[in-house]
Write an enzyme that holds these catalytic residues in place. Structure first.
Site, PDB file in Angstrom:
ATOM      1  N   ASP A  10      30.575  59.658  59.017  1.00  0.00           N
ATOM      2  CA  ASP A  10      31.987  59.335  59.241  1.00  0.00           C
ATOM      3  C   ASP A  10      32.468  60.227  60.403  1.00  0.00           C
ATOM      4  O   ASP A  10      31.823  61.233  60.730  1.00  0.00           O
ATOM      5  CB  ASP A  10      32.779  59.651  57.963  1.00  0.00           C
ATOM      6  CG  ASP A  10      34.277  59.602  58.186  1.00  0.00           C
ATOM      7  OD1 ASP A  10      34.752  58.621  58.767  1.00  0.00           O
ATOM      8  OD2 ASP A  10      34.961  60.579  57.786  1.00  0.00           O
ATOM      9  N   ASP A  12      36.380  60.864  61.352  1.00  0.00           N
ATOM     10  CA  ASP A  12      37.647  61.576  61.123  1.00  0.00           C
ATOM     11  C   ASP A  12      37.575  62.458  59.884  1.00  0.00           C
ATOM     12  O   ASP A  12      37.345  61.975  58.772  1.00  0.00           O
ATOM     13  CB  ASP A  12      38.790  60.568  60.989  1.00  0.00           C
ATOM     14  CG  ASP A  12      38.990  59.821  62.283  1.00  0.00           C
ATOM     15  OD1 ASP A  12      39.223  60.479  63.303  1.00  0.00           O
ATOM     16  OD2 ASP A  12      38.872  58.574  62.282  1.00  0.00           O
ATOM     17  N   GLU A  19      42.445  64.685  62.047  1.00  0.00           N
ATOM     18  CA  GLU A  19      43.687  64.069  61.547  1.00  0.00           C
ATOM     19  C   GLU A  19      44.942  64.893  61.860  1.00  0.00           C
ATOM     20  O   GLU A  19      45.838  64.416  62.545  1.00  0.00           O
ATOM     21  CB  GLU A  19      43.593  63.793  60.042  1.00  0.00           C
ATOM     22  CG  GLU A  19      42.535  62.755  59.656  1.00  0.00           C
ATOM     23  CD  GLU A  19      42.846  61.328  60.110  1.00  0.00           C
ATOM     24  OE1 GLU A  19      43.821  61.115  60.842  1.00  0.00           O
ATOM     25  OE2 GLU A  19      42.066  60.428  59.744  1.00  0.00           O
ATOM     26  N   GLU A  56      47.220  49.785  60.593  1.00  0.00           N
ATOM     27  CA  GLU A  56      47.623  49.508  59.204  1.00  0.00           C
ATOM     28  C   GLU A  56      48.604  50.585  58.717  1.00  0.00           C
ATOM     29  O   GLU A  56      49.544  50.297  57.971  1.00  0.00           O
ATOM     30  CB  GLU A  56      46.379  49.475  58.304  1.00  0.00           C
ATOM     31  CG  GLU A  56      45.427  48.318  58.561  1.00  0.00           C
ATOM     32  CD  GLU A  56      44.486  48.518  59.751  1.00  0.00           C
ATOM     33  OE1 GLU A  56      44.620  49.531  60.485  1.00  0.00           O
ATOM     34  OE2 GLU A  56      43.632  47.645  59.957  1.00  0.00           O
ATOM     35  N   HIS A  83      50.091  51.397  69.004  1.00  0.00           N
ATOM     36  CA  HIS A  83      48.782  51.960  68.665  1.00  0.00           C
ATOM     37  C   HIS A  83      47.924  52.191  69.913  1.00  0.00           C
ATOM     38  O   HIS A  83      47.157  53.164  69.980  1.00  0.00           O
ATOM     39  CB  HIS A  83      48.063  51.044  67.659  1.00  0.00           C
ATOM     40  CG  HIS A  83      46.805  51.636  67.108  1.00  0.00           C
ATOM     41  ND1 HIS A  83      45.557  51.198  67.474  1.00  0.00           N
ATOM     42  CD2 HIS A  83      46.603  52.666  66.242  1.00  0.00           C
ATOM     43  CE1 HIS A  83      44.642  51.930  66.852  1.00  0.00           C
ATOM     44  NE2 HIS A  83      45.244  52.821  66.094  1.00  0.00           N
ATOM     45  N   THR A 124      36.545  54.229  60.438  1.00  0.00           N
ATOM     46  CA  THR A 124      37.703  53.333  60.404  1.00  0.00           C
ATOM     47  C   THR A 124      38.491  53.391  61.703  1.00  0.00           C
ATOM     48  O   THR A 124      39.224  52.469  62.046  1.00  0.00           O
ATOM     49  CB  THR A 124      38.607  53.793  59.230  1.00  0.00           C
ATOM     50  OG1 THR A 124      37.852  53.689  58.043  1.00  0.00           O
ATOM     51  CG2 THR A 124      39.850  52.982  59.108  1.00  0.00           C
ATOM     52  N   ASP A 181      34.167  62.653  54.248  1.00  0.00           N
ATOM     53  CA  ASP A 181      35.127  63.699  53.861  1.00  0.00           C
ATOM     54  C   ASP A 181      36.171  63.216  52.872  1.00  0.00           C
ATOM     55  O   ASP A 181      36.969  64.039  52.415  1.00  0.00           O
ATOM     56  CB  ASP A 181      35.877  64.233  55.095  1.00  0.00           C
ATOM     57  CG  ASP A 181      36.869  63.217  55.608  1.00  0.00           C
ATOM     58  OD1 ASP A 181      36.450  62.066  55.874  1.00  0.00           O
ATOM     59  OD2 ASP A 181      38.074  63.524  55.703  1.00  0.00           O
TER      60      ASP A 181
HETATM   61  C1  XBP Z   1      40.052  57.429  59.518  1.00  0.00           C
HETATM   62  C2  XBP Z   1      41.315  56.740  59.555  1.00  0.00           C
HETATM   63  C3  XBP Z   1      41.846  56.388  60.840  1.00  0.00           C
HETATM   64  C4  XBP Z   1      42.497  57.481  61.659  1.00  0.00           C
HETATM   65  C5  XBP Z   1      43.298  56.835  62.757  1.00  0.00           C
HETATM   66  O1  XBP Z   1      39.362  57.139  58.307  1.00  0.00           O
HETATM   67  O2  XBP Z   1      41.882  56.379  58.542  1.00  0.00           O
HETATM   68  O3  XBP Z   1      42.803  55.429  60.605  1.00  0.00           O
HETATM   69  O4  XBP Z   1      43.382  58.239  60.860  1.00  0.00           O
HETATM   70  O5  XBP Z   1      42.488  56.108  63.584  1.00  0.00           O
HETATM   71  P1  XBP Z   1      37.810  57.435  58.134  1.00  0.00           P
HETATM   72  P2  XBP Z   1      42.983  54.841  64.449  1.00  0.00           P
HETATM   73  O6  XBP Z   1      37.595  58.883  58.412  1.00  0.00           O
HETATM   74  O7  XBP Z   1      37.551  57.117  56.686  1.00  0.00           O
HETATM   75  O8  XBP Z   1      37.037  56.520  59.037  1.00  0.00           O
HETATM   76  O9  XBP Z   1      44.406  55.059  64.828  1.00  0.00           O
HETATM   77  O10 XBP Z   1      42.052  54.830  65.630  1.00  0.00           O
HETATM   78  O11 XBP Z   1      42.814  53.632  63.557  1.00  0.00           O
HETATM   79 MG    MG Z   2      37.014  60.505  57.238  1.00  0.00          MG
END
Ligand code: XBP
Ligand code: MG
Length: 251
Positions: A10, A12, A19, A56, A83, A124, A181
């Site tokens: 993953d 993020d 984040e 979203e 976005h 994501t 995570d």
């Molecule tokens: C990551 C997310 C993403 C980021 C924002 O989830 O939820 O939405 O916060 O990214 P994960 P974008 O770590 O589970 O993949 O604005 O590019 O969508």
């Molecule tokens: Mg993550």
């Protein structure tokens, strides 16, 4: 001989703490540039992380808190434009070094490359964001597949992104280990039949990780030991491929 053929990361919160000081700041910058008086605080953003995906997340926020401010007909276009601006700000933050890698990530990726273990990304987040991070710290060629954002119909906790990675690599779930995570990420990987090691962060440390193989505070380094939060592991201070092998041999 190792059973492991691939590590799937993953992005993020796992590869980097993106984040709080990355995506959140970029959302706020995009709101300010669009002359919106919206601001996502550190704590409030933690609540919003329950919604996967940036577009979203914005839509959820508008529907929950700002529904009277905006015309419904143009909402999708409005969100897309906002976005896109957010993605630009996020990439700028990455470029200027505001978003460091998490402890142990570079070491584990280097070891995997040296030992011929395949690497993949399942996130994501939007593809330009994932690419910017991989280009800054690694090299896109090191990864068999970089699966991101809208490439699949449903985002985590749906298993789609992990199923996509498995298809692209032509591997079985038992060939791979996922590093995640968050609860959403763990649920997505588990639903795709994948075993997962979780490294928690401030936003995710109180989530339910009962489906994880192992839960750590980070991947650790020889001089900066991890803490084991859940699971059994040999006496060591950092996660490497030999530790993953020993975990796979008993699970
Ligand atoms: C990551 C997310 C993403 C980021 C924002 O989830 O939820 O939405 O916060 O990214 P994960 P974008 O770590 O589970 O993949 O604005 O590019 O969508
Ligand atoms: Mg993550």
């Amino acid at each position: 001989m190792t059973k492991l053929k691939a590590l799937i990361f993953d992005v993020d919160g796992t590869i980097a703490e993106t984040e709080k000081n990355g995506h959140r700041i970029a959302f706020n910058s995009a709101f300010a540039a669009a002359k919106l008086d919206w601001h996502w605080s550190v704590n409030f953003y933690g609540e919003l992380l329950a919604i996967s995906g940036g577009k979203e997340r914005i839509r959820f926020y508008i529907e929950q808190y700002k529904s009277e401010e905006l015309p419904k007909e143009d909402l999708t276009n409005f969100i897309t434009t906002l976005h896109l601006a957010k993605t630009k700000y996020y990439r700028q933050l990455l470029e200027k070094g505001s978003i460091p890698l998490r402890l142990g990530v570079e070491r584990l990726i280097t070891e995997a490359r040296e030992q011929g273990i395949l690497l993949a990304i399942a996130t994501t987040s939007a593809l330009p964001n994932a690419m910017a991070l991989v280009e800054k710290f690694f090299n896109p060629d090191w990864f068999e597949v970089i699966a991101a954002g809208d490439i699949v119909p449903a985002k985590k906790p749906a298993p789609d992104i992990y199923n996509y990675v498995l298809q692209q690599m032509n591997l079985q779930p038992s060939d791979c280990i996922v590093i995640e995570d968050s609860y959403h990420g763990l649920e997505a990987a588990t639903a795709a039949g994948l075993k997962t090691i979780v490294t928690v962060n401030d936003y995710t440390k109180n989530q339910d990780f009962s489906n994880a193989l192992l839960v750590l505070n980070h991947l650790g380094e020889p001089e900066q030991p991890f803490k084991v939060i859940q699971g059994k592991i040999q006496d060591t201070s950092y996660l490497d491929l030999s530790v993953i092998d020993s975990l796979l041999s008993v699970n």
